[in-house]
Scaffold this active site. Structure first.
Site, PDB file in Angstrom:
ATOM      1  N   CYS A  34       0.823  -1.211   0.000  1.00 37.98           N
ATOM      2  CA  CYS A  34       0.000   0.000   0.000  1.00 37.98           C
ATOM      3  C   CYS A  34       0.853   1.255   0.000  1.00 37.98           C
ATOM      4  O   CYS A  34       0.334   2.353  -0.203  1.00 37.98           O
ATOM      5  CB  CYS A  34      -0.943   0.011   1.204  1.00 37.98           C
ATOM      6  SG  CYS A  34      -0.090   0.023   2.781  1.00 37.98           S
ATOM      7  N   CYS A 103      -2.140  -3.845   8.278  1.00 37.96           N
ATOM      8  CA  CYS A 103      -1.912  -2.496   8.811  1.00 37.96           C
ATOM      9  C   CYS A 103      -1.407  -2.561  10.250  1.00 37.96           C
ATOM     10  O   CYS A 103      -0.611  -1.723  10.670  1.00 37.96           O
ATOM     11  CB  CYS A 103      -3.202  -1.686   8.750  1.00 37.96           C
ATOM     12  SG  CYS A 103      -4.048  -1.821   7.171  1.00 37.96           S
TER      13      CYS A 103
HETATM   14 FE1  FES Z   1      -1.542   0.479   4.236  1.00 35.11          FE
HETATM   15 FE2  FES Z   1      -3.378   0.115   6.059  1.00 35.11          FE
HETATM   16  S1  FES Z   1      -3.656   0.140   3.923  1.00 35.11           S
HETATM   17  S2  FES Z   1      -1.281   0.393   6.346  1.00 35.11           S
END
Ligand code: FES
Length: 140
Positions: A34, A103
């Site tokens: 991400c 996360c």
């Molecule tokens: Fe990247 Fe939560 S989507 S840390």
């Protein structure tokens, strides 16, 4: 509801957000998928974490996880912080959606990276195997 009340509370009112000028250790990790980044600052005295702050370019779940994780290690010995798992953090948050578990791993990784930084800076011996995943996740 997708997120527990505890998650919402820690997302809306995150604890221990900020930086630390006189930190004894800093740890940073990034999530390759991400692109989010987490940085943890520790103030350490006699092996006790006296204060902790975090900064993140991360999603709401990363903020809630770090807020909870920092509360869980504040005032604790380094050994306790090293043993803190993302599973324990997730449980303390009353759960996270399955696709948000990674996360909470970011918070765990940043804490471990900070402790490794402390050990390295102070020439303290440690079991390198404990930090394998940190090296792997490290942003640099
Ligand atoms: Fe990247 Fe939560 S989507 S840390």
């Amino acid at each position: 509801m997708l997120y527990s009340e505890v998650v919402m509370d820690h997302f809306m009112n995150p604890r221990n957000v900020g930086t630390m000028d006189d930190a004894d250790a800093v740890g940073e990790v990034g999530n390759a998928k991400c692109g989010d980044i987490m940085r943890i600052y520790l103030k350490i005295n006699n092996d006790i974490i006296e204060d902790v702050k975090f900064e993140t370019f991360g999603c709401g779940s990363a903020i809630a996880s770090s807020s909870m994780a920092t509360e869980m290690i504040k005032g604790k010995p380094l050994s306790d912080a090293l043993n803190l798992t993302n599973k324990a953090v997730t449980e303390a948050l009353d759960g996270l959606p399955a696709h948000k578990i990674h996360c909470s791993v970011l918070a765990e990784g940043a804490i471990k990276a900070a402790i490794k930084d402390y050990y390295d800076k102070n020439g303290i011996e440690y079991d390198k195997a404990m930090f394998k995943e940190v090296d792997h996740e490290h942003a640099h």
